[in-house]
Design a protein around this motif. Structure first.
Motif, PDB file in Angstrom:
ATOM      1  N   THR A 248      -1.141 -27.166  18.204  1.00  0.00           N
ATOM      2  CA  THR A 248      -1.712 -26.530  17.018  1.00  0.00           C
ATOM      3  C   THR A 248      -2.582 -25.353  17.430  1.00  0.00           C
ATOM      4  O   THR A 248      -2.961 -25.213  18.599  1.00  0.00           O
ATOM      5  N   ASP A 249      -2.928 -24.505  16.465  1.00  0.00           N
ATOM      6  CA  ASP A 249      -3.722 -23.323  16.783  1.00  0.00           C
ATOM      7  C   ASP A 249      -5.170 -23.663  17.122  1.00  0.00           C
ATOM      8  O   ASP A 249      -5.863 -22.876  17.782  1.00  0.00           O
TER       9      ASP A 249
ATOM     10  N   LEU B 112       2.009 -25.432  15.524  1.00  0.00           N
ATOM     11  CA  LEU B 112       2.731 -24.281  16.069  1.00  0.00           C
ATOM     12  C   LEU B 112       4.081 -24.674  16.644  1.00  0.00           C
ATOM     13  O   LEU B 112       5.023 -23.882  16.611  1.00  0.00           O
TER      14      LEU B 112
END
Length: 260
Positions: free
Chosen positions: A31-32, A41
């Motif tokens: 994930t970001d 992501l």
């Protein structure tokens, strides 16, 4: 860690050189934010990973390593916290930071969750470890959960549960107070007289006379290092620095705590 009274002025001197975490990483998802709160992501099936391969990969993360902090963090870039920039879609290139991981042990692997015990230096990002380990394993990863169980000399077993505070109030807190001197054992102690305490309390330096029991603090190792002095009656705790000019060694007060 919560300090009360004069101890609030000593927070900067607490030993936070090592922290211990129990962390769970979700492999196969990145994930970001590098944790469960972020936008996904990428996703990959990590079920093919064997414990032996994971354990071998963990070896790269033991000792002195470099890591890039998550963009969603409080570190400032040009005076602005990174998380504020990230929320605007701005992700500047970040320099690597040197940290140390003293221990990183595999606790369990139940697809897709990997549980680890990590002892690390202050400033180490568990989310970066999760992200980088996932990438090294070829599946991506992000932090699922994190629990700090030790910070310096403080262990989770010494913590006071909230329900006990609610039920017992001030008495519960009072029973668990740790004396300030007991949590500053990592700072060497100098023995001083009451007259020397009076000078230090008023901001004056003190010439340190060579004494057999303090001989170890008379060499170069103590210069420019923080030491502490406690008044004979326990009323004052004074953080001091040692400076030397020619053959004269002098104590210079840095901060005085009134413990009365």
């Amino acid at each position: 860690t919560i300090a009360i009274g004069a101890a609030t002025r000593a927070l900067e001197f607490l030993d936070e050189s090592q922290k211990t975490y129990i962390m769970t990483i979700r492999l196969g998802e990145e994930t970001d934010t590098c944790d469960r709160e972020g936008t996904v992501l990428s996703q990959t099936d990590p079920s093919f990973l064997e414990m032996d391969h994971i354990d071998k990969t963990l070896r790269r993360y033991r000792g002195r390593i470099t890591q890039i902090p998550p963009h969603f963090s409080a570190i400032k870039h040009s005076g602005v916290p990174l998380y504020k920039l990230a929320r605007k879609g701005i992700f500047p290139d970040l320099p690597e930071r040197s940290v140390e991981i003293f221990s990183l042990e595999l606790l369990s692997w139940h697809v897709p969750l990997l549980s680890l015990s990590m002892v690390c230096s202050k400033g180490t990002y568990a989310r970066s470890v999760a992200r980088d380990l996932g990438r090294d394993l070829g599946v991506g990863g992000r932090l699922q959960s994190l629990r700090r169980v030790r910070s310096g000399p403080f262990h989770i077993e010494q913590a006071l549960p909230m329900d006990e505070i609610v039920s017992r109030g001030k008495e519960a807190v009072k029973d668990h107070i740790i004396p300030l001197v007991d949590v500053l054992t990592h700072i060497p102690t100098l023995h001083v007289t009451q007259d020397e305490v009076e000078r230090l309390v008023h901001g004056n330096g003190v010439v340190l006379e060579p004494q057999e029991e303090q001989a170890c603090w008379m060499g170069e190792d103590c210069l420019n290092h923080l030491l502490k002095a406690v008044s004979p009656n326990g009323d004052f705790l004074i953080f001091v620095e040692v400076e030397a000019k020619q053959s004269v060694v002098r104590l210079k007060p840095r901060k005085v705590l009134d413990l009365r």
